[in-house]
Write a protein that holds these residues in place. Structure first.
Motif, PDB file in Angstrom:
ATOM      1  N   SER A 153       3.431  11.017   4.377  1.00  0.00           N
ATOM      2  CA  SER A 153       2.385  10.145   4.027  1.00  0.00           C
ATOM      3  C   SER A 153       2.378   9.942   2.524  1.00  0.00           C
ATOM      4  CB  SER A 153       0.839  10.653   4.566  1.00  0.00           C
ATOM      5  OG  SER A 153      -0.090   9.834   4.216  1.00  0.00           O
ATOM      6  N   LEU A 154       2.439  11.181   1.682  1.00  0.00           N
ATOM      7  CA  LEU A 154       2.382  10.796   0.350  1.00  0.00           C
ATOM      8  C   LEU A 154       3.750  10.229  -0.215  1.00  0.00           C
ATOM      9  CD1 LEU A 154       0.961  14.315  -0.578  1.00  0.00           C
ATOM     10  CD2 LEU A 154      -0.059  12.299  -0.941  1.00  0.00           C
ATOM     11  N   ALA A 155       4.710  10.562   0.378  1.00  0.00           N
ATOM     12  CA  ALA A 155       5.941   9.907  -0.015  1.00  0.00           C
ATOM     13  C   ALA A 155       5.870   8.493  -0.082  1.00  0.00           C
ATOM     14  CB  ALA A 155       7.109  10.429   0.742  1.00  0.00           C
ATOM     15  N   ARG A 156       5.208   8.140   1.104  1.00  0.00           N
ATOM     16  CA  ARG A 156       5.277   6.414   1.517  1.00  0.00           C
ATOM     17  C   ARG A 156       4.169   5.862   0.469  1.00  0.00           C
ATOM     18  NH1 ARG A 156       4.993   6.296   8.246  1.00  0.00           N
ATOM     19  NH2 ARG A 156       7.169   6.900   8.457  1.00  0.00           N
ATOM     20  N   ARG A 157       2.804   6.500   0.388  1.00  0.00           N
ATOM     21  CA  ARG A 157       1.878   5.849  -0.505  1.00  0.00           C
ATOM     22  C   ARG A 157       2.053   6.240  -1.950  1.00  0.00           C
ATOM     23  NH1 ARG A 157      -2.818   8.479   0.410  1.00  0.00           N
ATOM     24  NH2 ARG A 157      -2.127  10.371   1.427  1.00  0.00           N
ATOM     25  N   CYS A 158       2.560   7.134  -2.327  1.00  0.00           N
ATOM     26  CA  CYS A 158       2.744   7.499  -3.797  1.00  0.00           C
ATOM     27  C   CYS A 158       4.131   7.587  -4.328  1.00  0.00           C
ATOM     28  CB  CYS A 158       1.735   8.921  -3.852  1.00  0.00           C
ATOM     29  SG  CYS A 158       0.063   9.068  -3.442  1.00  0.00           S
TER      30      CYS A 158
END
Length: 161
Positions: A153-158
């Protein structure tokens, strides 16, 4: 026309990463403590995995490997806070607390345990490693799955926008 807002810096944040993402970072030229992750500067990470090896040199360091299912991550926990000249500028009371915490972390890190590790990314003898600042032994059976989902999730969003 309004100025475009700069994204927040990731430099001093512990980024949750999987092993294969950690392997993709590269050092910034002329700055050995800063790394590049998809054009973003980083220096600290949080990784989670099963302890698969440990090399303990009492009073010096504990080198161990975490396997998160995507790659193996080498970590080093320093245990020489009271004897190293590197830490000489710190207050003695602070050094005792840090030393006691490090010894406790070293005792907790056993083969087969699932550990969450935070620390600074560094290169030693050409290999990437995490210099440990914090260790938590996970007892929740869902910790690995939740960490993996957080990383995605963090890779995709940030991290990879």
């Amino acid at each position: 026309m309004a100025a475009q807002a700069q994204p927040p810096s990731l430099l001093n944040i512990h980024l949750k990463l999987l092993g294969f993402s950690l392997r993709s970072i590269t050092p910034f030229p002329n700055c050995p403590s800063v790394f590049n992750l998809n054009g973003k500067q980083i220096s600290r990470v949080e990784v989670l995995g099963v302890v698969t090896s440990r090399d303990h040199k009492p009073g010096r360091f504990l080198r161990f490997t975490l396997d998160d299912g995507t790659d193996s991550i080498t970590c080093v926990l320093w245990l020489n806070h009271l004897t190293s000249s590197f830490f000489a500028t710190r207050q003695p009371a602070t050094l005792r607390v840090i030393s006691d915490l490090s010894k406790s972390f070293a005792d907790d890190l056993r083969l087969g345990k699932v550990a969450r590790v935070r620390g600074r990314v560094s290169i030693f003898r050409g290999d990437l490693q995490v210099t440990v600042s914090d260790v938590v032994i996970e007892t929740d059976p869902n910790a690995e799955t939740l960490h993996r989902l957080d990383c995605i999730s963090l890779a995709r969003r940030c991290y990879f926008r």
